[in-house]
Design a protein around this motif. Structure first.
Motif, PDB file in Angstrom:
ATOM      1  N   GLY A   1       0.918  -1.367   0.057  1.00  0.00           N
ATOM      2  CA  GLY A   1      -0.091   0.105  -0.062  1.00  0.00           C
ATOM      3  C   GLY A   1       0.692   1.382   0.000  1.00  0.00           C
ATOM      4  O   GLY A   1       0.094   2.396   0.064  1.00  0.00           O
ATOM      5  N   GLU A   2       2.185   1.283   0.011  1.00  0.00           N
ATOM      6  CA  GLU A   2       3.043   2.405   0.093  1.00  0.00           C
ATOM      7  C   GLU A   2       3.147   2.860  -1.392  1.00  0.00           C
ATOM      8  O   GLU A   2       2.928   2.158  -2.378  1.00  0.00           O
ATOM      9  N   ASP A   3       3.682   4.040  -1.337  1.00  0.00           N
ATOM     10  CA  ASP A   3       4.416   4.445  -2.633  1.00  0.00           C
ATOM     11  C   ASP A   3       5.599   3.958  -3.035  1.00  0.00           C
ATOM     12  O   ASP A   3       6.507   3.843  -2.667  1.00  0.00           O
ATOM     13  N   LEU A   4       5.470   3.199  -4.282  1.00  0.00           N
ATOM     14  CA  LEU A   4       6.510   2.514  -4.840  1.00  0.00           C
ATOM     15  C   LEU A   4       7.078   2.754  -6.041  1.00  0.00           C
ATOM     16  O   LEU A   4       7.732   2.366  -6.739  1.00  0.00           O
ATOM     17  N   ALA A   5       6.651   4.104  -6.630  1.00  0.00           N
ATOM     18  CA  ALA A   5       7.036   4.734  -7.898  1.00  0.00           C
ATOM     19  C   ALA A   5       8.470   5.379  -7.598  1.00  0.00           C
ATOM     20  O   ALA A   5       8.718   6.099  -6.549  1.00  0.00           O
ATOM     21  N   ALA A   6       9.346   5.196  -8.634  1.00  0.00           N
ATOM     22  CA  ALA A   6      10.620   5.706  -8.582  1.00  0.00           C
ATOM     23  C   ALA A   6      11.097   5.778 -10.109  1.00  0.00           C
ATOM     24  O   ALA A   6      10.553   5.016 -11.177  1.00  0.00           O
ATOM     25  N   ALA A   7      12.180   6.331 -10.290  1.00  0.00           N
ATOM     26  CA  ALA A   7      12.760   6.264 -11.819  1.00  0.00           C
ATOM     27  C   ALA A   7      13.393   5.136 -12.062  1.00  0.00           C
ATOM     28  O   ALA A   7      13.300   4.120 -11.188  1.00  0.00           O
TER      29      ALA A   7
ATOM     30  N   ASP B   1       5.055   3.950 -12.448  1.00  0.00           N
ATOM     31  CA  ASP B   1       4.034   5.131 -12.209  1.00  0.00           C
ATOM     32  C   ASP B   1       3.016   4.324 -11.504  1.00  0.00           C
ATOM     33  O   ASP B   1       2.771   2.899 -11.610  1.00  0.00           O
ATOM     34  N   GLU B   2       2.292   5.072 -10.429  1.00  0.00           N
ATOM     35  CA  GLU B   2       1.501   3.980  -9.540  1.00  0.00           C
ATOM     36  C   GLU B   2       0.264   3.489 -10.312  1.00  0.00           C
ATOM     37  O   GLU B   2      -0.299   2.404  -9.853  1.00  0.00           O
ATOM     38  N   ARG B   3      -0.112   4.111 -11.490  1.00  0.00           N
ATOM     39  CA  ARG B   3      -1.341   3.525 -12.134  1.00  0.00           C
ATOM     40  C   ARG B   3      -1.072   2.562 -13.423  1.00  0.00           C
ATOM     41  O   ARG B   3      -1.940   2.021 -13.949  1.00  0.00           O
ATOM     42  N   ILE B   4       0.208   2.380 -13.616  1.00  0.00           N
ATOM     43  CA  ILE B   4       0.600   1.754 -14.743  1.00  0.00           C
ATOM     44  C   ILE B   4       1.348   0.197 -14.278  1.00  0.00           C
ATOM     45  O   ILE B   4       2.398   0.485 -13.341  1.00  0.00           O
TER      46      ILE B   4
ATOM     47  N   LEU C   1       6.904  -2.839 -13.916  1.00  0.00           N
ATOM     48  CA  LEU C   1       7.928  -2.791 -13.012  1.00  0.00           C
ATOM     49  C   LEU C   1       9.250  -2.384 -13.337  1.00  0.00           C
ATOM     50  O   LEU C   1       9.686  -2.478 -14.647  1.00  0.00           O
ATOM     51  N   THR C   2      10.348  -2.049 -12.472  1.00  0.00           N
ATOM     52  CA  THR C   2      11.606  -1.939 -12.641  1.00  0.00           C
ATOM     53  C   THR C   2      12.447  -2.120 -11.468  1.00  0.00           C
ATOM     54  O   THR C   2      11.793  -2.183 -10.384  1.00  0.00           O
TER      55      THR C   2
END
Length: 397
Positions: A263-269, A300-303, A306-307
């Motif tokens: 549930g945390e913010d997992l988005a980054a470069a 992006d949180e909605r796409i 993964l990276t």
């Protein structure tokens, strides 16, 4: 098209001869008329049935046991045996070693073999008498099974530990997308078995948001095969599950009980690799859970891309080179000497075929581009060719 009972009887009696004649036939779309002529010469009025059996077997060679009877429609909808075996193991774990399943849409008996191999009792019924006849033939050597004709909406048994069903998902060659229009309709099927534990197979693209139990999505070698709806008593506390079966039969399971960090913010470069998760993970809505488990992050949180700095073991991905605006993709690929390209698209309005024509690639290198959205921007992630398999110390083996 299903068979008549007379056709099924003929197929059983002449199976060896049909198989022998079929070995010399192309059985392709181009040879359809010629094949039909040969089979009519050998089997007269049963030539059509012989042709359908041969084509059904050829199209399901990796799906059904060798030598099984099947028509085109039953072979198309039949659950791949590896998926059925995973389900049988799940039901055994939930219900115990002596449980009995009643498969109320048994068709040609795929689930019966898997359940019997797991040591569970199996009752199979179907409204179509030709399907039950084929199932009895296919499961003739399988212990703890009983096959009979019955309507799935008119309970013919009592006391089974689980009701298993697979409503037809196509009619007239078209895919059914409304659960209320499945055959039999999903709401009617649920109402027909009040108080029973249910395991209902469905097409993976239906809306399962109102289902109170677990929805399990299964893939084989990366291709999503089906969804299975389990009532809460068979769900083990999970609401969503992804089952990934590789080409060797190895099973990887993931469910939404994994980690609260999903549930945390997992988005980054972007990291070293771009990963397109297995379709079962995407369809089950478990991309974030998969990211947490594999120490990856999202672009992006909605796409659902993964990276990360490593590839999950046994999975493929693309080594990231650079990110450019979609409008600058053609020049960037030319600068990288790109000559062939794998194109992935998610979250942006890009047609891969049209894009390939516009790029007019003339280079010598094989590459990949991931067209997606990060925030409000449409971007192209330029990568190397697909790499995959196991990973060793962060490097692709």
């Amino acid at each position: 098209m299903s068979y008549s009972l007379a056709e099924v009887a003929h197929l059983i009696t002449h199976d060896a001869e049909i198989t022998a004649v079929g070995r010399d036939l192309p059985l392709s779309r181009a040879s359809m008329l010629q094949d039909a002529t040969v089979l009519r010469e050998h089997f007269g009025d049963y030539g059509r049935a012989a042709a359908e059996l041969l084509n059904a077997r050829r199209s399901s060679v990796d799906k059904l046991p060798a030598g099984w009877l099947a028509c085109h429609d039953s072979a198309q909808q039949a659950t791949p045996l590896p998926v059925a075996k995973v389900r049988a193991a799940h039901l055994k774990a939930m219900l115990g070693d002596t449980a009995t399943a009643h498969d109320v849409t048994c068709s040609i008996g795929t689930e019966g073999q898997a359940l019997a191999e797991a040591g569970l009792g199996y009752l199979g019924s179907d409204l179509d008498p030709s399907r039950t006849r084929m199932a009895r033939h296919n499961l003739a050597e399988t212990p703890h099974t009983l096959i009979f004709q019955a309507d799935a909406l008119v309970p013919a048994t009592r006391g089974a530990d689980v009701i298993l069903a697979d409503p037809a998902r196509r009619e007239g060659g078209r895919r059914i997308t409304d659960p209320a229009k499945l055959i039999p309709p999903l709401p009617d099927l649920i109402d027909a078995w009040p108080g029973s534990e249910l395991a209902i197979k469905c097409a993976p693209g239906l809306d399962f948001s109102k289902w109170e139990g677990m929805v399990s999505l299964s893939s084989v070698a990366g291709a999503v095969k089906e969804a299975c709806l389990y009532t809460p008593g068979l769900s083990n506390g999970a609401r969503r599950e992804a089952i990934m079966i590789d080409r060797t039969g190895q099973v990887d399971r993931l469910d939404d009980r994994l980690d609260q960090r999903a549930g945390e913010d997992l988005a980054a470069a972007p990291g070293r690799f771009i990963i397109d998760p297995d379709g079962a993970v995407v369809r089950a809505g478990l991309v974030r859970h998969y990211a947490v488990r594999e120490r990856l992050w999202m672009l992006d949180e909605r796409i659902a891309y993964l990276t990360g700095d490593r590839l999950p073991e046994g999975r493929s991905g693309f080594e990231f080179i650079e990110q450019v605006p979609l409008k600058k993709l053609k020049g960037a690929l030319a600068a990288h000497d790109c000559g062939s390209l794998e194109i992935l698209v998610r979250g942006v309005d890009v047609d891969p075929d049209q894009l390939r024509k516009k790029l007019k690639l003339r280079g010598s290198k094989a590459m990949t581009v991931v067209c997606t959205r990060i925030g409000s921007l449409g971007v192209a992630l330029i990568c190397g060719p697909r790499v995959g398999g196991t990973t060793v110390e962060g490097k692709t083996a």
